[in-house]
Design an enzyme around this catalytic site. Structure first.
Site, mmCIF file in Angstrom:
data_model
loop_
_atom_site.group_PDB
_atom_site.id
_atom_site.type_symbol
_atom_site.label_atom_id
_atom_site.label_comp_id
_atom_site.label_asym_id
_atom_site.label_seq_id
_atom_site.Cartn_x
_atom_site.Cartn_y
_atom_site.Cartn_z
ATOM 1 N N ARG A 123 0.887 -1.174 0.000
ATOM 2 C CA ARG A 123 0.000 0.000 0.000
ATOM 3 C C ARG A 123 0.918 1.214 0.000
ATOM 4 O O ARG A 123 1.478 1.582 1.027
ATOM 5 C CB ARG A 123 -0.913 -0.020 1.219
ATOM 6 C CG ARG A 123 -1.983 1.078 1.231
ATOM 7 C CD ARG A 123 -2.875 0.900 2.451
ATOM 8 N NE ARG A 123 -3.867 1.946 2.583
ATOM 9 C CZ ARG A 123 -5.106 1.890 2.076
ATOM 10 N NH1 ARG A 123 -5.485 0.823 1.401
ATOM 11 N NH2 ARG A 123 -5.960 2.885 2.263
ATOM 12 N N HIS A 150 -6.345 1.424 -7.487
ATOM 13 C CA HIS A 150 -6.775 0.596 -6.358
ATOM 14 C C HIS A 150 -7.498 -0.635 -6.914
ATOM 15 O O HIS A 150 -8.710 -0.797 -6.743
ATOM 16 C CB HIS A 150 -7.695 1.405 -5.443
ATOM 17 C CG HIS A 150 -7.842 0.855 -4.064
ATOM 18 N ND1 HIS A 150 -7.248 -0.323 -3.655
ATOM 19 C CD2 HIS A 150 -8.535 1.311 -2.988
ATOM 20 C CE1 HIS A 150 -7.563 -0.559 -2.398
ATOM 21 N NE2 HIS A 150 -8.344 0.421 -1.962
ATOM 22 N N GLN A 153 -9.796 -3.120 -4.729
ATOM 23 C CA GLN A 153 -11.086 -2.543 -4.373
ATOM 24 C C GLN A 153 -12.097 -2.730 -5.494
ATOM 25 O O GLN A 153 -13.237 -3.148 -5.264
ATOM 26 C CB GLN A 153 -10.928 -1.053 -4.067
ATOM 27 C CG GLN A 153 -12.234 -0.344 -3.758
ATOM 28 C CD GLN A 153 -12.882 -0.844 -2.494
ATOM 29 O OE1 GLN A 153 -12.293 -0.772 -1.432
ATOM 30 N NE2 GLN A 153 -14.103 -1.366 -2.588
ATOM 31 N N ASP A 240 -16.320 8.266 -3.917
ATOM 32 C CA ASP A 240 -15.215 8.127 -2.961
ATOM 33 C C ASP A 240 -15.096 9.448 -2.206
ATOM 34 O O ASP A 240 -15.749 10.439 -2.546
ATOM 35 C CB ASP A 240 -13.918 7.803 -3.720
ATOM 36 C CG ASP A 240 -12.790 7.322 -2.806
ATOM 37 O OD1 ASP A 240 -13.023 7.156 -1.594
ATOM 38 O OD2 ASP A 240 -11.670 7.122 -3.306
ATOM 39 N N CYS A 279 -16.151 2.967 -1.521
ATOM 40 C CA CYS A 279 -15.039 2.128 -1.069
ATOM 41 C C CYS A 279 -14.666 2.377 0.387
ATOM 42 O O CYS A 279 -13.909 1.583 0.959
ATOM 43 C CB CYS A 279 -13.829 2.301 -1.976
ATOM 44 S SG CYS A 279 -13.144 3.967 -1.983
ATOM 45 N N ARG A 307 -14.074 -7.503 -0.140
ATOM 46 C CA ARG A 307 -12.626 -7.341 -0.238
ATOM 47 C C ARG A 307 -11.928 -8.640 0.168
ATOM 48 O O ARG A 307 -10.937 -9.049 -0.460
ATOM 49 C CB ARG A 307 -12.152 -6.185 0.663
ATOM 50 C CG ARG A 307 -12.516 -4.792 0.191
ATOM 51 C CD ARG A 307 -11.725 -4.374 -1.042
ATOM 52 N NE ARG A 307 -10.296 -4.391 -0.824
ATOM 53 C CZ ARG A 307 -9.592 -3.402 -0.263
ATOM 54 N NH1 ARG A 307 -10.210 -2.295 0.144
ATOM 55 N NH2 ARG A 307 -8.280 -3.487 -0.128
#
Length: 320
Positions: A123, A150, A153, A240, A279, A307
């Site tokens: 990450r 991402h 996701q 988001d 998300c 996830r």
């Protein structure tokens, strides 16, 4: 990939399977990963315990190093649970606690970790760190989020849409907000999975290059400044946070995005059976109304759970 180690492994036919971005894999491979995720989720439903290993753990004895340059809730917990359910173990590493914080290169860290663990999830605050790790690692590297994309996701998001609405092929997804890392992965996914993506973004925050890439590759991706036009007749509306951890112009972004909140009125213009995704983390009253994220069309909590299942399938594809 241009790393010498990776080149040698490719020549030997033993190059690791990295999961770096959705656009780096073909549609058939991505579909197989999602089908496996769905099958593993069904198998889990028969078990009383949510964390105990699967009946036939695929990754028993394997170790996943999880390297975090950014804070995390869902990525950290979901990968840890995914690996545990697959019979493996995890090792949590924070960038500031490693020699990376004292000047060691990403390449050297990749070489060292490759001697200790079976895969590395990164990450990263900078996408270049992810690609450098993959260039020099001799084990699979997985993108757990960068400033560019991402992919894990969005794989979970597609799994969620298909659980609720059937195959995503031919569906319409509306994105409202900035053209950020998650939006980039949605663009990649639209091309690979064959659905229509409408991006409603302020002109200053639109992902113009990614949209151009999608069109060059035959994707049905359009960008507009009109949120109502994007949401009209959509099967899924998603958004988001307006200000990400890497953004240092929060007030400016909030002003630009003020007209892109997902409200109940906006969601009402979508198809009657449309779902809402986010998300997370969410800021009620900014990018989404509480009535939407907590309402009957919200699939956000299924999305968060998925996830685990999507990442189990990604780990299995990389390692099994």
């Amino acid at each position: 990939m241009k790393g010498a180690a990776t080149a040698r492994l490719r020549e030997q036919g033993t190059a690791p399977r990295h999961f770096l971005d959705i656009d780096q894999l073909d549609g058939a491979t991505l579909r197989a990963i999602l089908d496996h995720a769905r099958a593993m989720k069904r198998a889990r439903a028969a078990l009383a315990g949510r964390i105990t290993p699967d009946p036939s753990p695929l990754l028993a004895g394997r170790v996943l190093a999880m390297l975090f340059e950014r804070p995390s809730t869902r990525t950290r917990v979901s990968f840890q649970i995914a690996m545990r359910q697959l019979g493996g173990d995890t090792l949590l590493l924070r960038g500031e606690e490693l020699q990376l914080g004292r000047g060691e290169t990403v390449a050297d860290t990749a070489r060292v970790l490759s001697r200790y663990v079976d895969a590395v999830m990164v990450r990263a605050s900078n996408h270049a760190h992810l690609t450098e790790m993959a260039e020099h690692a001799s084990v699979p590297v997985i993108n757990g989020l960068t400033d560019r994309s991402h992919p894990c996701q969005v794989m979970a998001d597609i799994l969620t849409i298909e659980e609720r609405l059937g195959s995503i092929r031919g569906k319409v997804v509306a994105w409202c907000g900035a053209g950020n890392n998650v939006a980039h992965s949605w663009i990649h996914a639209a091309v690979r999975f064959g659905f229509e993506l409408r991006l409603a973004c302020p002109a200053e925050l639109a992902p113009a290059q990614a949209v151009a890439w999608a069109r060059e590759h035959g994707g049905k991706v359009a960008a507009t400044t009109d949120a109502a036009a994007a949401a009209r007749g959509a099967d899924c509306v998603t958004t988001d946070t307006w200000v990400s951890m890497s953004d240092n112009d929060g007030e400016r972004r909030k002003k630009l995005l003020a007209g892109y909140q997902v409200t109940a009125a906006l969601l009402a213009t979508a198809n009657p059976g449309a779902i809402f995704l986010h998300c997370l983390p969410a800021h009620r009253g900014e990018e989404v109304e509480a009535a939407v994220i907590d309402g009957p069309q919200s699939a956000v909590w299924d999305e968060a759970e998925n996830r685990v299942h999507a990442q189990k399938a990604i780990l299995a594809w990389c390692l099994a």
